[in-house]
Design an enzyme around this catalytic site. Structure first.
Site, mmCIF file in Angstrom:
data_model
loop_
_atom_site.group_PDB
_atom_site.id
_atom_site.type_symbol
_atom_site.label_atom_id
_atom_site.label_comp_id
_atom_site.label_asym_id
_atom_site.label_seq_id
_atom_site.Cartn_x
_atom_site.Cartn_y
_atom_site.Cartn_z
ATOM 1 N N ARG A 1 0.815 -1.211 0.000
ATOM 2 C CA ARG A 1 0.000 0.000 0.000
ATOM 3 C C ARG A 1 0.851 1.264 0.000
ATOM 4 O O ARG A 1 0.381 2.330 -0.314
ATOM 5 C CB ARG A 1 -0.901 -0.023 1.241
ATOM 6 C CG ARG A 1 -2.318 0.421 0.964
ATOM 7 C CD ARG A 1 -3.204 0.106 2.145
ATOM 8 N NE ARG A 1 -3.241 -1.325 2.415
ATOM 9 C CZ ARG A 1 -3.544 -1.847 3.596
ATOM 10 N NH1 ARG A 1 -3.804 -1.071 4.622
ATOM 11 N NH2 ARG A 1 -3.577 -3.154 3.768
ATOM 12 N N ASP B 1 7.340 -24.566 4.691
ATOM 13 C CA ASP B 1 7.597 -24.902 6.081
ATOM 14 C C ASP B 1 9.112 -24.840 6.189
ATOM 15 O O ASP B 1 9.803 -25.768 5.779
ATOM 16 C CB ASP B 1 7.080 -26.315 6.392
ATOM 17 C CG ASP B 1 7.268 -26.670 7.855
ATOM 18 O OD1 ASP B 1 8.164 -26.086 8.487
ATOM 19 O OD2 ASP B 1 6.530 -27.525 8.362
ATOM 20 N N HIS B 2 9.637 -23.723 6.696
ATOM 21 C CA HIS B 2 11.077 -23.500 6.547
ATOM 22 C C HIS B 2 11.903 -24.557 7.260
ATOM 23 O O HIS B 2 13.061 -24.737 6.958
ATOM 24 C CB HIS B 2 11.468 -22.090 6.999
ATOM 25 C CG HIS B 2 11.340 -21.895 8.474
ATOM 26 N ND1 HIS B 2 10.162 -21.531 9.062
ATOM 27 C CD2 HIS B 2 12.232 -22.029 9.477
ATOM 28 C CE1 HIS B 2 10.340 -21.453 10.361
ATOM 29 N NE2 HIS B 2 11.582 -21.745 10.641
ATOM 30 N N LYS C 1 15.833 -26.852 6.170
ATOM 31 C CA LYS C 1 17.069 -26.854 6.959
ATOM 32 C C LYS C 1 17.917 -28.069 6.621
ATOM 33 O O LYS C 1 17.415 -29.180 6.493
ATOM 34 C CB LYS C 1 16.728 -26.881 8.453
ATOM 35 C CG LYS C 1 16.270 -25.547 8.983
ATOM 36 C CD LYS C 1 16.080 -25.642 10.488
ATOM 37 C CE LYS C 1 15.552 -24.354 11.044
ATOM 38 N NZ LYS C 1 16.518 -23.259 10.962
ATOM 39 N N LYS D 1 3.098 -20.639 6.460
ATOM 40 C CA LYS D 1 2.184 -21.028 7.513
ATOM 41 C C LYS D 1 1.614 -19.758 8.158
ATOM 42 O O LYS D 1 2.259 -18.721 8.075
ATOM 43 C CB LYS D 1 2.913 -21.898 8.538
ATOM 44 C CG LYS D 1 3.896 -21.096 9.383
ATOM 45 C CD LYS D 1 4.261 -21.812 10.646
ATOM 46 C CE LYS D 1 4.881 -20.807 11.592
ATOM 47 N NZ LYS D 1 5.351 -21.307 12.840
ATOM 48 N N ASP E 1 0.483 -23.349 16.318
ATOM 49 C CA ASP E 1 1.535 -22.543 15.725
ATOM 50 C C ASP E 1 2.720 -23.395 15.291
ATOM 51 O O ASP E 1 3.320 -23.154 14.250
ATOM 52 C CB ASP E 1 1.988 -21.477 16.738
ATOM 53 C CG ASP E 1 2.972 -20.498 16.125
ATOM 54 O OD1 ASP E 1 2.823 -20.190 14.930
ATOM 55 O OD2 ASP E 1 3.883 -20.037 16.836
ATOM 56 N N GLU F 1 11.631 -22.298 22.584
ATOM 57 C CA GLU F 1 12.057 -20.938 22.285
ATOM 58 C C GLU F 1 12.295 -20.211 23.587
ATOM 59 O O GLU F 1 11.577 -20.431 24.565
ATOM 60 C CB GLU F 1 10.988 -20.218 21.460
ATOM 61 C CG GLU F 1 10.924 -20.711 20.032
ATOM 62 C CD GLU F 1 9.822 -20.033 19.244
ATOM 63 O OE1 GLU F 1 10.153 -19.295 18.303
ATOM 64 O OE2 GLU F 1 8.646 -20.236 19.563
ATOM 65 N N LYS G 1 7.137 -21.397 24.477
ATOM 66 C CA LYS G 1 7.851 -20.125 24.452
ATOM 67 C C LYS G 1 8.353 -19.832 25.857
ATOM 68 O O LYS G 1 7.832 -20.351 26.833
ATOM 69 C CB LYS G 1 6.909 -19.011 24.001
ATOM 70 C CG LYS G 1 6.431 -19.218 22.577
ATOM 71 C CD LYS G 1 6.071 -17.905 21.923
ATOM 72 C CE LYS G 1 5.747 -18.073 20.462
ATOM 73 N NZ LYS G 1 6.928 -18.296 19.620
ATOM 74 N N HIS H 1 5.713 -27.897 12.052
ATOM 75 C CA HIS H 1 7.111 -28.300 12.198
ATOM 76 C C HIS H 1 7.269 -29.646 12.902
ATOM 77 O O HIS H 1 7.967 -30.525 12.433
ATOM 78 C CB HIS H 1 7.895 -27.252 12.995
ATOM 79 C CG HIS H 1 7.793 -25.873 12.426
ATOM 80 N ND1 HIS H 1 7.734 -25.637 11.070
ATOM 81 C CD2 HIS H 1 7.753 -24.663 13.018
ATOM 82 C CE1 HIS H 1 7.666 -24.337 10.864
ATOM 83 N NE2 HIS H 1 7.661 -23.721 12.025
#
Lengths: 517, 318
Positions: A72, A208-209, A213, A179, A266, A247, A369, A271
């Site tokens: 935008r 899906d990173h 890997k 995702k 999430d 994490e 987390k 993953h």
């Protein structure tokens, strides 16, 4: 990998400079461009743009590659180029080189508009046609939707409306989505329907990173290129498997997305279930996308949930605490999170894979987390030796053998086994044997996004989950999340610790303990 | 780094173990032994390049400096591990009669059961595979472009003595060119009628590139001279027009093909460390290189028809 050669042959047939023996020649994408929606997002700036530069720097992008930004903002092409320039300087893996930038620089375009703007999409169509002419992209374009999924229907509808989704003979159009792939089975199916209405399945690339890997791809190499692991890769020898993604950070600026979604949706849905599938699947007949997907789907379809979800799952929210020497707020005190939020920030679940290979071997998946540290690993824990010809005291410190894939950070593999402690007494203790990709070694290994974006441009799908896998994962997770929704509030754990008491009890009931990863 | 004067292989090996203990027995994960055979003046630079390559390929690096064969026999070594690089390093200087028996010093220091690569950054033996040090390796890497004498013939010499496992960095230098040429032919399916390679007058890489193009395309390849740097232009002529890649500054090239706009493409001449890294990625014989050197040896001296026959037989061998 022979299927890859087969796949490319339709393009390179008759090219005398190509030779399957010539493994020095890298796979360079053919003429093409990419349209990036959501150029101002974190992901675009920190991952996608740097990955594009790094690919160019490794000589893997075609000359004339073009990047169109769509947003935008009131920007000219140069403003957009400057944004890319800054993001590359800050985040790219390889060193910034002027000639690489020159190769890319003439190919930046910016189109201003929102997702419902007919005029803007018309401009986009003209921009692409113009690029085909002046940059030789030959009608090949990938649309990278780095935007919240609620905008997908708009954008995809517009792409169709303006004829952007249908390639001319001999060229391609692909769409790349990140995702979350829905938030339950129903929304996932809706999303898939929206996308597939316009793009055929083989043109849809879900990123899906984790699958990009190196360490995750190495799970397959390790399992299927070696002889020494396969014979013990079953319920005769394996006691259980623990898959952890921890994490140390909180939810940061993702409050708007995270609240109401939670840890299980999430991370576990994509993953962790993908990692589990790679560990548990049978050997594919080849490494092409179709065969790999078949095996992953078989594993996911054979997952059975434990009967008592209250005993076999755990969920919790972090509360205020000290993490790594810093005082951090609890989840419900984070900005924009309602104080009565029931969203979990820690989830642990137990799954059974009902196949001959895995019957009786539980898979424990956990993610949270604000845990002790940032780490992702898969631990295959073996049974104890059926008989120990030592006295009890000499094996007191011996636990179970384990094989651990360290996915990140400190990528590598650890095996743990018992060894005699030097001295006159027979005393046996756990020792670790490490294989490290090595701190410096991984520096040179490409980022997941580089690999995945290149695969999109090459049209090489093995590392991308298809909609069947996504839907199967939701089928596994939905009953758990629904159960939680009907049964009160999540437990709590202090930030900076390894999760709630309920997760510890969950394993204790099975006579097991979590590894401290 | 520890200096060992007038030493033996056994003492060097023991020092490796001690050094590892001193730094707390870290996992080394070494995957090969890299033997670097260099002159006294180039040795430090070569070790530096090898060290940087060992970032990607953890290795035991054995630098061997072959000194004067006259005078008393002496083996001196500088041994070390770590300090920011993975793997182990020893720079071994030989003087006296032992210079003729350098392999006896290196053999006991090879890592068990893993590949051995021998690299000559400067002067290389005419037949690396039968050189005493070269025969220890499964891979032998030479660099015709840095041969101290007779540079014009150096590449041809290496081609004549080719043995499986040999490669020359002149070949590594043209990977970028070859990749770009191959991918531009993907888009230009017509038969290539003729080709030309323009480069500095003495350029082993340009000679190899011409040979490769001739071998693969089976057409006339003209070799032209320019001021450089390195290769400056390659043209493939098809009936639709010319596919041309030209690079005048050794950095940024321009790709032109019929019916398409000219496009800039980064094609920087790479440093030694990057070249060595590419070489170490593949430790088996390079069959395409084999076919190319065969073509180079046959080229010019024999008629085209015999060239084809030679190529076919080489394809069978590999």
């Amino acid at each position: 990998m022979s299927p890859r050669i087969g796949r490319q042959s339709h393009r390179t047939d008759g090219n005398p400079l190509r030779d399957p023996q010539d493994r020095r020649l890298p796979r360079i994408a053919g003429p093409c461009g990419m349209v990036l929606f959501g150029v101002t997002g974190d992901l675009s700036r920190k991952k996608v743009m740097p990955a594009i530069y790094d690919l160019a720097s490794r000589g893997l992008l075609p000359p004339g590659f073009s990047l169109v930004g769509y947003a935008r903002r009131d920007w000219a092409d140069e403003d957009f180029a400057q944004v890319v320039h800054d993001s590359v300087k800050e985040h790219s893996r390889t060193e910034f080189r002027e000639e690489v930038w020159q190769q890319l620089a003439e190919g930046f375009r910016f189109v201003q508009g929102d997702f419902a703007d007919d005029v803007a999409f018309d401009t986009l169509r003209q921009t692409i046609a113009d690029l085909d002419r002046v940059r030789g992209t030959r009608g090949n374009h990938a649309f990278y939707l780095s935007i919240p999924p609620r905008f997908f229907p708009d954008v995809i509808g517009q792409l169709k409306e303006h004829g952007l989704a249908s390639p001319k003979e001999g060229s391609w159009r692909r769409v790349v989505v990140e995702k979350p792939f829905g938030s339950d089975l129903k929304t996932a199916q809706q999303l898939n329907a929206t996308i597939h209405e316009v793009f055929p399945p083989e043109s849809v690339f879900r990123i899906d990173h984790y699958l990009g890997k190196e360490t995750v791809q190495n799970i397959l190499a390790m399992r299927f290129a070696n002889e020494m692991f396969e014979p013990i890769w079953n319920s005769n020898y394996v006691d259980h498997v623990q898959i952890t993604m921890a994490e140390d950070i909180g939810i940061g600026g993702r409050a708007g997305y995270y609240d109401g979604i939670g840890a299980a949706r999430d991370v576990i849905q994509n993953h962790l279930l993908q990692l589990m599938a790679l560990i548990a699947m049978e050997e594919p007949i080849s490494f092409d996308a179709h065969s790999l997907r078949l095996e992953k789907q078989k594993v996911l379809s054979s997952v059975v949930l434990p009967r008592r979800l209250d005993l076999a799952t755990a969920r919790a929210q972090y509360t205020e605490g000290w993490a790594g020497g810093q005082k951090v707020p609890g989840y419900t005190e984070e900005q924009d999170i309602p104080s009565d939020s029931r969203t979990e920030t820690f989830a642990a679940i137990k799954l059974n894979v009902e196949t001959r290979r895995w019957a009786g071997v539980p898979f424990y998946l956990r993610h949270g987390k604000r845990l002790g540290r940032r780490v992702t690993e898969v631990a295959v824990v073996f049974k104890r030796a059926p008989h120990l010809p030592f006295t009890d005291t000499s094996t007191e410190e011996l636990t179970q053998n384990a094989l651990v894939f360290r996915v990140q950070p400190d990528e590598g593999i650890t095996t743990r086994f018992g060894s005699k402690v030097p001295g006159s007494a027979m005393e046996i203790r756990d020792v670790n044997m490490d294989f490290a990709y090595g701190g410096s070694f991984t520096e040179s290994s490409p980022e997941a996004y580089e690999r995945l974006i290149l695969d999109v441009l090459l049209g090489d799908p093995p590392l991308f989950p298809q909609h069947e896998e996504v839907e199967l994962s939701w089928q596994i997770l939905d009953p758990i999340v629904d159960y939680w929704a009907d049964h009160g509030r999540p437990d709590t754990y202090e930030a900076g610790t390894w999760g709630p008491e309920s997760a510890v009890k969950m394993l204790a009931r099975d006579g097991r303990t979590w590894r401290r990863p | 780094m520890i200096e060992l004067l007038d030493t033996t292989s056994g003492a060097i090996a023991a020092e490796f173990v001690r050094a590892r203990r001193r730094s707390g027995s870290p996992a080394m994960g070494m995957i090969m032994t890299l033997v670097v055979v260099a002159d006294d003046e180039d040795a430090d630079e070569a070790m530096k390049v090898a060290r940087s390559a060992s970032q990607e390929h953890p290795a035991r690096i054995l630098g061997v400096v072959l000194g004067d064969t006259r005078g008393p026999t002496q083996v001196d070594a500088r041994v070390g591990i770590g300090s920011g690089a993975s793997g182990e390093r020893a720079l071994i200087r030989l003087t006296g009669e032992v210079v003729r028996h350098a392999q006896s010093v290196v053999l006991p220091l090879l890592l068990p059961d893993s590949p051995v690569v021998v690299w000559w950054p400067g002067h290389a033996p005419d037949d690396p595979a039968s050189d005493p040090l070269g025969s220890l390796g499964t891979r032998r890497i030479t660099d015709a472009a840095s041969a101290p004498r007779n540079r014009a013939k150096a590449m041809l010499n290496q081609c004549v003595s080719y043995a499986p496992g040999n490669t020359d960095l002149a070949w590594t230098r043209i990977t970028g060119w070859r990749a770009l040429l191959a991918s531009s032919l993907d888009q230009q399916p017509g038969k290539v009628l003729s080709a030309s390679v323009t480069a500095e007058r003495i350029s082993p890489s340009a000679d190899l590139l011409s040979a490769w193009l001739g071998d693969r395309l089976r057409c006339e390849v003209t070799r032209k001279s320019s001021e450089g740097p390195g290769i400056t232009s390659v043209v493939l002529s098809t009936k639709d027009g010319d596919v041309q890649i030209s690079r005048s500054d050794g950095r940024l090239a321009t790709l032109s093909s019929p019916g398409q706009p000219d496009r800039p493409v980064a094609l920087k001449r790479r440093g030694l460390d990057e070249l060595l890294n590419e070489e170490l990625r593949r430790l088996d014989p390079d069959d395409v290189y084999a076919a190319t050197v065969k073509c180079m040896v046959d080229g010019g001296t024999e008629p085209a028809a015999r060239k084809r026959a030679a190529k076919r037989s080489s394809a069978k061998e590999s």
